[in-house]
Design a protein around this motif. Structure first.
Motif, PDB file in Angstrom:
ATOM      1  N   LYS A  22       0.812  -1.218   0.000  1.00 50.18           N
ATOM      2  CA  LYS A  22       0.000   0.000   0.000  1.00 50.18           C
ATOM      3  C   LYS A  22       0.851   1.277   0.000  1.00 50.18           C
ATOM      4  N   GLU A  23       2.170   1.125  -0.124  1.00 45.34           N
ATOM      5  CA  GLU A  23       3.043   2.302  -0.097  1.00 45.34           C
ATOM      6  C   GLU A  23       2.701   3.252  -1.246  1.00 45.34           C
ATOM      7  N   GLN A  24       2.569   4.536  -0.925  1.00 45.44           N
ATOM      8  CA  GLN A  24       2.325   5.550  -1.949  1.00 45.44           C
ATOM      9  C   GLN A  24       3.625   6.311  -2.213  1.00 45.44           C
ATOM     10  N   VAL A  25       3.942   6.475  -3.467  1.00 46.43           N
ATOM     11  CA  VAL A  25       5.204   7.106  -3.861  1.00 46.43           C
ATOM     12  C   VAL A  25       4.903   8.260  -4.801  1.00 46.43           C
ATOM     13  N   ASP A  26       5.502   9.403  -4.520  1.00 47.44           N
ATOM     14  CA  ASP A  26       5.390  10.555  -5.414  1.00 47.44           C
ATOM     15  C   ASP A  26       6.475  10.451  -6.485  1.00 47.44           C
ATOM     16  N   LEU A  27       6.163  10.892  -7.685  1.00 54.35           N
ATOM     17  CA  LEU A  27       7.138  10.795  -8.774  1.00 54.35           C
ATOM     18  C   LEU A  27       8.434  11.522  -8.438  1.00 54.35           C
ATOM     19  N   ASN A  28       8.355  12.603  -7.675  1.00 54.91           N
ATOM     20  CA  ASN A  28       9.557  13.352  -7.299  1.00 54.91           C
ATOM     21  C   ASN A  28      10.460  12.566  -6.351  1.00 54.91           C
ATOM     22  N   ILE A  73      -3.027  -0.024  -7.729  1.00 53.26           N
ATOM     23  CA  ILE A  73      -1.966  -0.781  -8.395  1.00 53.26           C
ATOM     24  C   ILE A  73      -2.044  -2.243  -7.980  1.00 53.26           C
ATOM     25  N   ILE A  74      -1.930  -3.111  -8.966  1.00 53.69           N
ATOM     26  CA  ILE A  74      -1.876  -4.556  -8.733  1.00 53.69           C
ATOM     27  C   ILE A  74      -0.455  -4.997  -9.067  1.00 53.69           C
ATOM     28  N   ILE A  75       0.254  -5.496  -8.062  1.00 56.51           N
ATOM     29  CA  ILE A  75       1.654  -5.890  -8.237  1.00 56.51           C
ATOM     30  C   ILE A  75       1.743  -7.409  -8.264  1.00 56.51           C
ATOM     31  N   LEU A  76       2.367  -7.920  -9.299  1.00 55.85           N
ATOM     32  CA  LEU A  76       2.489  -9.360  -9.468  1.00 55.85           C
ATOM     33  C   LEU A  76       3.931  -9.698  -9.803  1.00 55.85           C
TER      34      LEU A  76
END
Length: 239
Positions: A11-17, A78-81
């Motif tokens: 569930k980590e949210q990352v900013d493009l910067n 986002i679905i991470i596989l």
């Protein structure tokens, strides 16, 4: 196999910067975000929207963070596989599992991130152990990529693009290359990472010729050691 057991829960949210990118890669990703922001307007003019992206190159240099940042920028789930976790000894079951994931992502208009694409996308006939089932798996993947809807985003990552089937590679409209960071780039990374800590904990020995992930692990281990040393010294002084 339960569908949700295949998806990596992150569930980590990352900013493009927050992602360290060279100017060329950053410009390409900003353009991608803008295309999906104005997707309806572009479609009205019959313009295709890039939605199949290959992130390729050195491990630990930001591919996964890039996927998270794009999902965050677009306000999408986002679905991470990790494809190394999904490959079954029963190839038919692997095809079915992957199709279920693609269907779920398409239905929800999510960002689908497939890590280690080379685990199932190897060139057909490139291995002496190659069998008809594996070739059919690659064919299934090609079909899923072809029919993935434009209003969803497919990101695939690999450290070994050279072994991926050329027919799969042709499906990606955009390829982003990740290389090991230079000494100068790593210094900028270290400076930003260490700036959140007290000044006396920033003076660490820096490692170079490593990935961002390796540099982060090294720096944080050194900071923790400095903090523990400080705490132990305080306990020694205390009566």
């Amino acid at each position: 196999m339960n569908l949700y057991n295949l998806i990596i829960q992150d569930k980590e949210q990352v900013d493009l910067n927050e992602v360290f990118l060279n100017e060329e890669n950053k410009a390409a990703l900003i353009q991608l975000i803008k295309e999906h922001t104005y997707i309806k307007e572009l479609q009205e003019y019959g313009l295709p929207v890039n939605n199949k992206i290959l992130l390729q190159g050195s491990s630990g240099c930001g591919k996964t963070m890039t996927a998270k940042a794009l999902a965050h920028a677009l306000g999408k789930n986002i679905i991470i596989l990790n494809l190394s976790n999904i490959v079954s000894s029963r190839i038919g079951e692997t095809s079915q599992n992957i199709k279920m994931i693609f269907d779920k992502a398409a239905r929800e208009r999510s960002v689908l991130f497939l890590d280690e694409l080379d685990q199932i996308g190897k060139a057909r006939g490139s291995d002496d152990k190659d069998v008809g089932e594996m070739r059919r798996l690659v064919n299934t993947l090609i079909q899923l990529i072809d029919y993935y809807p434009e209003n969803a985003l497919l990101l695939c990552a690999t450290n070994h693009p050279e072994i991926i089937d050329t027919a799969i590679l042709r499906r990606f409209q955009l390829k982003i290359n990740y290389e090991m960071p230079s000494t100068e780039f790593l210094d900028i990374f270290y400076n930003r990472l260490l700036s959140q800590f007290p000044e006396e904990m920033r003076n660490i020995e820096r490692k170079y010729a490593v990935s961002f992930a390796e540099a982060r692990d090294h720096a944080l281990t050194a900071v923790k050691a400095a903090l523990i040393e400080k705490l132990e010294a305080r306990e020694t002084i205390s009566p």
